[in-house]
Design an enzyme around this catalytic site. Structure first.
Site, PDB file in Angstrom:
ATOM      1  N   LYS A  49      25.331  12.236  -0.732  1.00 37.20           N
ATOM      2  CA  LYS A  49      25.436  11.901  -2.165  1.00 37.20           C
ATOM      3  C   LYS A  49      24.899  12.878  -3.158  1.00 37.20           C
ATOM      4  CE  LYS A  49      27.958   7.759  -2.601  1.00 37.20           C
ATOM      5  NZ  LYS A  49      27.568   6.948  -1.379  1.00 37.20           N
ATOM      6  N   GLU A  56      28.577   5.859 -12.538  1.00 42.05           N
ATOM      7  CA  GLU A  56      28.728   4.555 -12.011  1.00 42.05           C
ATOM      8  C   GLU A  56      27.818   4.470 -10.590  1.00 42.05           C
ATOM      9  OE1 GLU A  56      30.967   7.138 -11.223  1.00 42.05           O
ATOM     10  OE2 GLU A  56      30.937   6.785  -8.767  1.00 42.05           O
ATOM     11  N   SER A  74      26.180  10.058   7.645  1.00 43.39           N
ATOM     12  CA  SER A  74      26.531  10.378   6.343  1.00 43.39           C
ATOM     13  C   SER A  74      25.139  10.136   5.520  1.00 43.39           C
ATOM     14  CB  SER A  74      27.755   9.736   5.497  1.00 43.39           C
ATOM     15  OG  SER A  74      27.620   8.348   5.854  1.00 43.39           O
TER      16      SER A  74
HETATM   17  C1  LIG Z   1      28.245   6.345  -0.643  1.00 42.15           C
HETATM   18  C2  LIG Z   1      28.337   6.545   0.860  1.00 42.15           C
HETATM   19  C3  LIG Z   1      29.400   6.453   1.724  1.00 42.15           C
HETATM   20  C4  LIG Z   1      30.884   6.441   1.199  1.00 42.15           C
HETATM   21  O1  LIG Z   1      31.172   7.605   0.168  1.00 42.15           O
HETATM   22  P1  LIG Z   1      32.178   8.630   0.684  1.00 42.15           P
HETATM   23  O2  LIG Z   1      32.471   9.106  -0.771  1.00 42.15           O
HETATM   24  O3  LIG Z   1      33.422   8.050   1.351  1.00 42.15           O
HETATM   25  O4  LIG Z   1      31.612   9.654   1.410  1.00 42.15           O
HETATM   26  C5  LIG Z   1      29.127   6.607   2.990  1.00 42.15           C
HETATM   27  N1  LIG Z   1      27.983   6.964   3.587  1.00 42.15           N
HETATM   28  C6  LIG Z   1      26.872   6.706   2.782  1.00 42.15           C
HETATM   29  C7  LIG Z   1      25.448   6.833   3.487  1.00 42.15           C
HETATM   30  C8  LIG Z   1      27.060   6.327   1.243  1.00 42.15           C
HETATM   31  O5  LIG Z   1      25.880   6.540   0.693  1.00 42.15           O
END
Ligand SMILES: *Cc1c(COP(=O)(O)O)cnc(C)c1O
Length: 401
Positions: free
Chosen positions: A94, A116, A383
């Site tokens: 993010k 948000e 992610s």
């Molecule tokens: C917020 C988040 C997501 C989901 O958001 P996307 O916009 O779909 O990437 C996925 N993995 C992590 C670790 C997050 O913090």
């Protein structure tokens, strides 16, 4: 299956085929026009792009590694690589988008950032970027989410942000988005709304994709260096869709690379028990964009459930709806239980505790590998890191910390 190359999307109206667009109060249209033009100019400016890239390297810690998961690969008879977004500063992908948007806001002369947040990850990333760049920061968060994610509320405040509780609706993410949009309408001249995923009215999905595309650009180079060729498939979880589109984008025209997205299957197939928009939803309009949405027969947005807060949203980013329509990407679902098992597996087998969101991608790893040739190459986007989820997983498993 042939994989048609997508057209250049979005078009100049912000449309991804029938999806995307701008469904907002008309007072916001001038701000969206200004943002569209300001972003295009910034992305053409070598100094801006250079400053962004430098901070990605020196502050965020990029490039993130592409780790060969040797033991998983042996178990699965495929070559599995992990893109390590968990190793970014603040613990997830993010920050790529938050940092880019805060730099853009500063360039556009904005004095104030609002955002948000659901679980607090985007709030922490935005507060971090604002502290770095020196802009005032206000984060809207549902009061139910504040209760569930109190360490992140404290983190944002440590970083100098103001956290405002939202008490309307279900006191969760969608209510925080509504409140942020209301603030933006009232303060649009001096305020930038730093939207946290590849969602919302044009140009937000385009901006977020552009700042997140670094994930796939790096992965493309890294896999070529490691294997001498492109992968057979990419795999990522899909909340709003930013980490997935960030990985996919650099490979969009590589017909031999299959794209797999994973939605939250929650605890069952009934409406309200999951957040699998493509498997229970249908097209509609929500919070600024046309896309696939979980709604009832009257078009009322439905409640969602997922063990992972980051995937727990009733709508999916419009570009994913488009990629699915044209057959370029495929979307699967992963249940809460499968995700929890996958989290344990990666921790035990590879020594990496993934975020619960990322664990949804890992939860369908076996199923995706079965669809690839033996020795096929797969890149999974990790992610984020699981530290933020440890207390919740312990609670679910009946362990007291
Ligand atoms: C917020 C988040 C997501 C989901 O958001 P996307 O916009 O779909 O990437 C996925 N993995 C992590 C670790 C997050 O913090």
């Amino acid at each position: 299956m042939p994989t048609p190359a997508p057209k250049q999307v979005p078009d100049r109206h912000g449309r991804f085929g029938p999806y995307g667009g701008r469904y907002v109060p008309e007072t916001l249209i001038p701000a969206l026009d200004e943002l569209t033009a300001g972003f295009a100019a910034a992305w053409r400016d070598k100094a801006f792009v250079g400053a962004f890239r430098s901070l990605l390297a020196d502050f965020v810690g990029r490039p993130t590694p592409l780790t060969h998961a040797a033991k998983l690969s042996r178990q699965l008879d495929r070559r599995v690589y992990l893109k390590r977004e968990d190793l970014n500063h603040t613990g997830a992908h993010k920050i790529n988008n938050a940092l880019g948007q805060v730099l853009l806001a500063k360039r556009l002369g904005k004095a104030r950032i609002i955002a948000e947040t659901g679980a607090g990850q985007h709030g922490v990333a935005t507060a971090t970027a604002c502290a770095l760049v020196g802009l005032k920061c206000r984060i809207y968060m549902g009061t139910e989410d504040m209760r569930r994610q109190s360490p992140n509320v404290f983190r944002m405040r440590l970083l100098g942000a103001e956290v405002v509780g939202v008490d309307s609706g279900t006191h969760t993410l969608k209510d925080a988005v509504n409140e942020a949009l209301r603030d933006w309408v009232a303060n649009v001249t001096d305020t930038h709304y730093c939207l946290g995923t590849a969602y919302g009215p044009h140009p937000f999905p385009l901006i977020c994709r552009t700042f997140q595309a670094v994930i796939g650009e790096e992965a493309r180079k890294q896999i070529r260096k490691a294997e001498g060729r492109l992968p057979d498939a990419l795999l990522a979880c899909v909340g709003g869709g930013s980490n997935a589109i960030g990985l996919f984008h650099a490979f969009r025209n590589d017909a031999g690379v299959r794209l797999f997205g994973v939605e939250a299957g929650g605890r069952g197939a009934a409406l309200g028990e999951h957040a699998a928009r493509f498997d229970g939803g249908r097209p509609g309009v929500f919070q600024g964009a046309a896309t696939w949405i979980l709604q009832d027969d009257a078009g009322q947005i439905q409640g969602t459930h997922s063990v992972s807060a980051g995937l727990d949203y009733a709508a999916v980013g419009p570009e994913h709806a488009y990629l699915r329509d044209i057959g370029r990407a495929e979307y699967l679902r992963c249940s809460d239980d499968q995700a929890l098992q996958a989290m344990h597996r990666l921790a035990e087998v590879e020594g990496i505790i993934p975020a619960l969101e990322s664990s949804h991608a890992l939860g369908v790893l076996d199923a995706v590998c079965e669809r690839l040739p033996k020795d096929g190459i797969l890149i999974v986007n990790v992610s984020g890191r699981g530290d933020k989820d440890v207390a919740e997983v312990a609670r679910l498993e009946g362990v007291s910390l």
